[in-house]
Motif scaffolding. Structure first.
Motif, PDB file in Angstrom:
ATOM      1  N   LEU A  13      15.186  -2.389   0.132  1.00 47.25           N
ATOM      2  CA  LEU A  13      16.238  -2.625  -0.858  1.00 47.25           C
ATOM      3  C   LEU A  13      16.536  -4.112  -1.037  1.00 47.25           C
ATOM      4  N   GLU A  14      16.623  -4.839   0.059  1.00 44.54           N
ATOM      5  CA  GLU A  14      16.905  -6.277  -0.029  1.00 44.54           C
ATOM      6  C   GLU A  14      15.775  -7.011  -0.744  1.00 44.54           C
ATOM      7  N   THR A  15      14.544  -6.650  -0.438  1.00 43.13           N
ATOM      8  CA  THR A  15      13.398  -7.283  -1.083  1.00 43.13           C
ATOM      9  C   THR A  15      13.339  -6.917  -2.557  1.00 43.13           C
ATOM     10  N   ALA A  16      13.535  -5.649  -2.855  1.00 41.63           N
ATOM     11  CA  ALA A  16      13.535  -5.212  -4.253  1.00 41.63           C
ATOM     12  C   ALA A  16      14.644  -5.906  -5.023  1.00 41.63           C
ATOM     13  N   ASP A  17      15.820  -6.005  -4.440  1.00 43.48           N
ATOM     14  CA  ASP A  17      16.937  -6.666  -5.105  1.00 43.48           C
ATOM     15  C   ASP A  17      16.581  -8.110  -5.457  1.00 43.48           C
ATOM     16  N   ARG A  18      16.057  -8.818  -4.494  1.00 43.93           N
ATOM     17  CA  ARG A  18      15.707 -10.230  -4.715  1.00 43.93           C
ATOM     18  C   ARG A  18      14.615 -10.375  -5.767  1.00 43.93           C
ATOM     19  N   LEU A  19      13.544  -9.604  -5.633  1.00 43.87           N
ATOM     20  CA  LEU A  19      12.402  -9.753  -6.542  1.00 43.87           C
ATOM     21  C   LEU A  19      12.676  -9.176  -7.933  1.00 43.87           C
ATOM     22  N   PHE A  20      13.272  -8.014  -7.984  1.00 41.15           N
ATOM     23  CA  PHE A  20      13.548  -7.401  -9.293  1.00 41.15           C
ATOM     24  C   PHE A  20      14.486  -8.275 -10.114  1.00 41.15           C
ATOM     25  N   TYR A  21      15.506  -8.809  -9.468  1.00 38.14           N
ATOM     26  CA  TYR A  21      16.464  -9.631 -10.217  1.00 38.14           C
ATOM     27  C   TYR A  21      15.851 -10.974 -10.629  1.00 38.14           C
ATOM     28  N   ALA A  22      15.082 -11.571  -9.742  1.00 37.49           N
ATOM     29  CA  ALA A  22      14.507 -12.886 -10.037  1.00 37.49           C
ATOM     30  C   ALA A  22      13.344 -12.830 -11.021  1.00 37.49           C
ATOM     31  N   GLU A  23      12.522 -11.764 -10.923  1.00 37.72           N
ATOM     32  CA  GLU A  23      11.281 -11.748 -11.696  1.00 37.72           C
ATOM     33  C   GLU A  23      11.156 -10.594 -12.681  1.00 37.72           C
ATOM     34  N   GLY A  24      11.959  -9.565 -12.495  1.00 42.21           N
ATOM     35  CA  GLY A  24      11.925  -8.437 -13.418  1.00 42.21           C
ATOM     36  C   GLY A  24      11.362  -7.177 -12.789  1.00 42.21           C
ATOM     37  N   VAL A  25      11.989  -6.076 -13.122  1.00 41.19           N
ATOM     38  CA  VAL A  25      11.602  -4.771 -12.595  1.00 41.19           C
ATOM     39  C   VAL A  25      10.166  -4.421 -12.970  1.00 41.19           C
ATOM     40  N   HIS A  26       9.785  -4.766 -14.184  1.00 40.19           N
ATOM     41  CA  HIS A  26       8.477  -4.342 -14.687  1.00 40.19           C
ATOM     42  C   HIS A  26       7.340  -5.273 -14.292  1.00 40.19           C
ATOM     43  N   THR A  27       7.662  -6.444 -13.761  1.00 40.32           N
ATOM     44  CA  THR A  27       6.598  -7.373 -13.368  1.00 40.32           C
ATOM     45  C   THR A  27       6.321  -7.342 -11.867  1.00 40.32           C
ATOM     46  N   VAL A  28       7.253  -6.824 -11.087  1.00 39.55           N
ATOM     47  CA  VAL A  28       7.088  -6.787  -9.635  1.00 39.55           C
ATOM     48  C   VAL A  28       6.541  -5.426  -9.236  1.00 39.55           C
ATOM     49  N   GLY A  29       5.407  -5.448  -8.568  1.00 39.16           N
ATOM     50  CA  GLY A  29       4.768  -4.203  -8.142  1.00 39.16           C
ATOM     51  C   GLY A  29       5.226  -3.743  -6.772  1.00 39.16           C
ATOM     52  N   ILE A  30       5.010  -2.495  -6.533  1.00 41.42           N
ATOM     53  CA  ILE A  30       5.379  -1.862  -5.267  1.00 41.42           C
ATOM     54  C   ILE A  30       4.667  -2.510  -4.083  1.00 41.42           C
ATOM     55  N   ASP A  31       3.386  -2.835  -4.244  1.00 41.23           N
ATOM     56  CA  ASP A  31       2.644  -3.433  -3.133  1.00 41.23           C
ATOM     57  C   ASP A  31       3.260  -4.746  -2.686  1.00 41.23           C
ATOM     58  N   ARG A  32       3.736  -5.532  -3.629  1.00 44.80           N
ATOM     59  CA  ARG A  32       4.368  -6.815  -3.278  1.00 44.80           C
ATOM     60  C   ARG A  32       5.677  -6.584  -2.533  1.00 44.80           C
ATOM     61  N   ILE A  33       6.448  -5.609  -2.967  1.00 43.25           N
ATOM     62  CA  ILE A  33       7.711  -5.313  -2.287  1.00 43.25           C
ATOM     63  C   ILE A  33       7.428  -4.863  -0.863  1.00 43.25           C
ATOM     64  N   ILE A  34       6.460  -3.985  -0.690  1.00 39.15           N
ATOM     65  CA  ILE A  34       6.099  -3.497   0.643  1.00 39.15           C
ATOM     66  C   ILE A  34       5.675  -4.652   1.539  1.00 39.15           C
ATOM     67  N   GLU A  35       4.832  -5.526   0.996  1.00 38.55           N
ATOM     68  CA  GLU A  35       4.347  -6.671   1.778  1.00 38.55           C
ATOM     69  C   GLU A  35       5.484  -7.605   2.171  1.00 38.55           C
TER      70      GLU A  35
END
Length: 189
Positions: A13-35
């Motif tokens: 959740l913390e990673t998704a929050d940071r990445l989704f807000y900074a870069e966009g929900v549709h540009t950030v993939g699941i693999d990057r969040i997991i990593e």
């Protein structure tokens, strides 16, 4: 003394929050969040059914934090008119953060498909904002509380857009000044 490591769910959740807000929900993939969360792929699917559910949880977290921030500012005053203005103070606080990128709900829903988690979250947030402003306008005794709430919501939306699109967080303070003018010029019973 050891500090407990956040759970896999919390790290996702913390990673998704940071990445989704900074870069966009549709540009950030699941693999990057997991990593970046440092979790196994199975942890994602153990905690969430997939990206849509993770997006929904991210947006719910953003909604909850926005409500809490707004309530914090509103609880500092007792008059309903001042509470209406305090909603702009809460927005002003957010708009001055170095990570501010506008409305997370609008940003996430830009490319969303009909019926998506993004649109559901946007609708829920907009409903909360509308009801909060209307409730306070009723409490303040305005003759036409719906019209007052609509005007304030328009100013709020303009402040969000201008502070993001023009990188001008001072737009929120200007919107607050205009909101005060609306509130002072609107008839009350």
């Amino acid at each position: 003394m050891s500090t407990k490591r956040p759970s896999a769910r919390q790290r996702l959740l913390e990673t998704a929050d940071r990445l989704f807000y900074a870069e966009g929900v549709h540009t950030v993939g699941i693999d990057r969040i997991i990593e970046e969360a440092g979790v196994a792929k199975g942890s994602l699917f153990y905690n969430f059914s997939g990206k849509d559910e993770l997006v929904a949880a991210y947006l719910e977290g953003r909604h909850q934090r926005r409500r809490e921030r707004t309530e914090h500012h509103q609880n500092a005053v007792s008059d309903p008119v001042e509470k209406l203005l305090a909603s702009f103070d809460a927005l002003d606080e957010v708009a001055h953060l170095p990570t501010y990128r506008g409305c997370p709900f609008a940003n996430a829903s830009v490319e969303a498909a009909a019926g998506s988690a993004e649109l559901a979250a946007l609708k829920a947030f907009r409903g909360w904002l509308r009801e909060m402003l209307l409730s306070l306008a009723v409490e303040a005794g305005y003759d036409d509380p719906a019209a007052v709430a609509d005007r304030l919501r328009l100013l709020y939306d303009g402040a969000v857009a201008n502070s993001q699109l023009d990188s001008h967080p001072e737009a929120v303070r200007l919107a607050r000044e205009l909101a005060r003018t609306v509130l002072e010029s609107s008839p009350r019973t």
